[in-house]
Design a protein around this motif. Structure first.
Motif, PDB file in Angstrom:
ATOM      1  N   TYR A 144       0.838  -1.199   0.000  1.00  9.19           N
ATOM      2  CA  TYR A 144       0.000   0.000   0.000  1.00  9.19           C
ATOM      3  C   TYR A 144       0.879   1.257   0.000  1.00  9.19           C
ATOM      4  N   ASN A 145       1.911   1.265   0.835  1.00 10.99           N
ATOM      5  CA  ASN A 145       2.812   2.421   0.898  1.00 10.99           C
ATOM      6  C   ASN A 145       3.532   2.631  -0.433  1.00 10.99           C
ATOM      7  N   HIS A 146       3.976   1.551  -1.064  1.00 10.92           N
ATOM      8  CA  HIS A 146       4.646   1.664  -2.370  1.00 10.92           C
ATOM      9  C   HIS A 146       3.677   2.155  -3.447  1.00 10.92           C
ATOM     10  N   LEU A 147       2.444   1.675  -3.399  1.00 11.45           N
ATOM     11  CA  LEU A 147       1.432   2.141  -4.361  1.00 11.45           C
ATOM     12  C   LEU A 147       1.194   3.640  -4.202  1.00 11.45           C
ATOM     13  N   THR A 148       1.019   4.074  -2.961  1.00 14.81           N
ATOM     14  CA  THR A 148       0.777   5.490  -2.685  1.00 14.81           C
ATOM     15  C   THR A 148       1.923   6.342  -3.230  1.00 14.81           C
ATOM     16  N   GLU A 149       3.135   5.958  -2.889  1.00 13.76           N
ATOM     17  CA  GLU A 149       4.307   6.731  -3.319  1.00 13.76           C
ATOM     18  C   GLU A 149       4.449   6.740  -4.842  1.00 13.76           C
ATOM     19  N   THR A 150       4.272   5.597  -5.466  1.00 14.64           N
ATOM     20  CA  THR A 150       4.447   5.503  -6.923  1.00 14.64           C
ATOM     21  C   THR A 150       3.426   6.365  -7.656  1.00 14.64           C
ATOM     22  N   TYR A 151       2.153   6.230  -7.306  1.00 15.00           N
ATOM     23  CA  TYR A 151       1.126   7.028  -7.986  1.00 15.00           C
ATOM     24  C   TYR A 151       1.323   8.517  -7.733  1.00 15.00           C
ATOM     25  N   GLN A 152       1.679   8.888  -6.512  1.00  9.85           N
ATOM     26  CA  GLN A 152       1.912  10.302  -6.224  1.00  9.85           C
ATOM     27  C   GLN A 152       3.110  10.826  -7.009  1.00  9.85           C
ATOM     28  N   ASN A 153       4.131   9.993  -7.207  1.00 10.90           N
ATOM     29  CA  ASN A 153       5.288  10.398  -8.015  1.00 10.90           C
ATOM     30  C   ASN A 153       4.904  10.693  -9.464  1.00 10.90           C
ATOM     31  N   TYR A 154       3.818  10.106  -9.941  1.00 13.03           N
ATOM     32  CA  TYR A 154       3.321  10.393 -11.297  1.00 13.03           C
ATOM     33  C   TYR A 154       2.269  11.502 -11.296  1.00 13.03           C
ATOM     34  N   GLY A 155       2.137  12.183 -10.168  1.00 17.87           N
ATOM     35  CA  GLY A 155       1.278  13.364 -10.112  1.00 17.87           C
ATOM     36  C   GLY A 155      -0.182  13.099  -9.801  1.00 17.87           C
ATOM     37  N   TYR A 156      -0.515  11.891  -9.404  1.00 18.24           N
ATOM     38  CA  TYR A 156      -1.920  11.585  -9.113  1.00 18.24           C
ATOM     39  C   TYR A 156      -2.296  12.034  -7.703  1.00 18.24           C
ATOM     40  N   ASN A 157      -3.507  12.569  -7.602  1.00 23.76           N
ATOM     41  CA  ASN A 157      -4.115  12.864  -6.315  1.00 23.76           C
ATOM     42  C   ASN A 157      -4.951  11.641  -5.966  1.00 23.76           C
ATOM     43  N   LEU A 158      -4.551  10.919  -4.942  1.00 24.55           N
ATOM     44  CA  LEU A 158      -5.249   9.684  -4.583  1.00 24.55           C
ATOM     45  C   LEU A 158      -6.466   9.994  -3.714  1.00 24.55           C
ATOM     46  N   ILE A 159      -7.576   9.355  -4.039  1.00 24.33           N
ATOM     47  CA  ILE A 159      -8.807   9.521  -3.266  1.00 24.33           C
ATOM     48  C   ILE A 159      -8.994   8.248  -2.450  1.00 24.33           C
ATOM     49  N   GLU A 160      -8.845   8.365  -1.129  1.00 23.12           N
ATOM     50  CA  GLU A 160      -8.962   7.177  -0.276  1.00 23.12           C
ATOM     51  C   GLU A 160     -10.424   6.833  -0.042  1.00 23.12           C
ATOM     52  N   VAL A 161     -10.750   5.577  -0.298  1.00 23.35           N
ATOM     53  CA  VAL A 161     -12.109   5.069  -0.118  1.00 23.35           C
ATOM     54  C   VAL A 161     -12.229   4.581   1.328  1.00 23.35           C
ATOM     55  N   PRO A 162     -13.222   5.095   2.072  1.00 22.45           N
ATOM     56  CA  PRO A 162     -13.354   4.681   3.479  1.00 22.45           C
ATOM     57  C   PRO A 162     -13.678   3.195   3.616  1.00 22.45           C
ATOM     58  N   LYS A 163     -13.270   2.648   4.746  1.00 24.84           N
ATOM     59  CA  LYS A 163     -13.630   1.255   5.083  1.00 24.84           C
ATOM     60  C   LYS A 163     -15.108   1.264   5.434  1.00 24.84           C
ATOM     61  N   ASP A 164     -15.891   0.535   4.667  1.00 27.22           N
ATOM     62  CA  ASP A 164     -17.339   0.537   4.850  1.00 27.22           C
ATOM     63  C   ASP A 164     -17.895  -0.664   4.083  1.00 27.22           C
ATOM     64  N   THR A 165     -19.204  -0.763   4.002  1.00 22.69           N
ATOM     65  CA  THR A 165     -19.805  -1.839   3.225  1.00 22.69           C
ATOM     66  C   THR A 165     -19.462  -1.637   1.748  1.00 22.69           C
ATOM     67  N   MET A 166     -19.562  -2.697   0.971  1.00 21.81           N
ATOM     68  CA  MET A 166     -19.299  -2.578  -0.465  1.00 21.81           C
ATOM     69  C   MET A 166     -20.200  -1.510  -1.083  1.00 21.81           C
ATOM     70  N   ASP A 167     -21.483  -1.548  -0.760  1.00 12.90           N
ATOM     71  CA  ASP A 167     -22.415  -0.578  -1.350  1.00 12.90           C
ATOM     72  C   ASP A 167     -22.038   0.854  -1.000  1.00 12.90           C
ATOM     73  N   ASN A 168     -21.655   1.092   0.248  1.00 17.79           N
ATOM     74  CA  ASN A 168     -21.276   2.448   0.647  1.00 17.79           C
ATOM     75  C   ASN A 168     -19.967   2.882   0.003  1.00 17.79           C
ATOM     76  N   ARG A 169     -19.060   1.933  -0.177  1.00 18.42           N
ATOM     77  CA  ARG A 169     -17.805   2.265  -0.850  1.00 18.42           C
ATOM     78  C   ARG A 169     -18.079   2.641  -2.311  1.00 18.42           C
ATOM     79  N   ILE A 170     -18.967   1.902  -2.949  1.00 17.00           N
ATOM     80  CA  ILE A 170     -19.327   2.210  -4.339  1.00 17.00           C
ATOM     81  C   ILE A 170     -20.015   3.570  -4.414  1.00 17.00           C
TER      82      ILE A 170
END
Length: 179
Positions: A144-170
């Motif tokens: 997860y930490n490597h994913l965060t760093e890699t995507y941010q290095n390519y200029g992406y603003n990551l939107i964190e999805v809260p821990k919740d039910t599948m329906d609420n996450r969708i």
């Protein structure tokens, strides 16, 4: 409206595949994670754990598959296409295992850009290992930490999805897209 290619990322066992399945059930255009396909194909050829035995070959196959997914997504009639993992995931995993990769990997990340990136945080309560997911939960957090760093290095603003039910996450993801 311009086509949106949206990627859902996160370490292993965070619910990506479940969310993609839920989006498909709601009629959205989604592309599945392809690493299991690559792994199963390698097993048919007698390589039990391609990622562990030949990580560069595994990553090259993933990169080609993800580039193909990106290209296919641009041709979809749908305005929004969801993809389970993106091209920078390949680099993040290579960073995780400490292996180098050719410059073509970096070029692929720069030439194929996504509209939005949703990241699912590590979630121990739903984490399950299986035949294709060999990482333990501690390793999943490192990925997860490597994913965060890699995507941010390519200029992406990551939107964190809260821990919740599948329906609420969708619902969270769909609400964020409509903004």
């Amino acid at each position: 409206m311009q086509k949106e290619i949206i990627v859902i990322i996160g370490g292993p066992g965070t619910g990506k595949t479940t969310i993609i399945g839920g989006l498909v059930a709601k009629g959205h255009c989604c592309y599945p994670e392809i690493s299991r396909e690559v792994t199963l194909e390698a097993k048919k050829q007698g390589i039990e754990q391609l990622f562990l035995e030949k990580p560069l070959l595994f990553s090259e196959l993933l990169l080609e598959g993800r580039k193909k997914q990106f290209y296919n997504a641009t041709k979809e009639p749908h305005e929004i296409v969801f993809i389970d993992r993106g091209i920078p995931d390949v680099l993040a995993y290579m960073h995780y295992i400490g292996d180098s990769y050719p410059a073509t990997f970096d070029i692929a990340c720069r030439e194929h850009t996504y509209s939005k990136i949703f990241i699912l945080p590590p979630w121990e309560e739903i984490y399950i290992s299986d035949d294709e997911r060999y990482e333990n939960f501690e390793q999943a957090k490192l990925i997860y930490n490597h994913l965060t760093e890699t995507y941010q290095n390519y200029g992406y603003n990551l939107i964190e999805v809260p821990k919740d039910t599948m329906d609420n996450r969708i619902l969270f993801i769909l609400d964020e897209i409509s903004r």
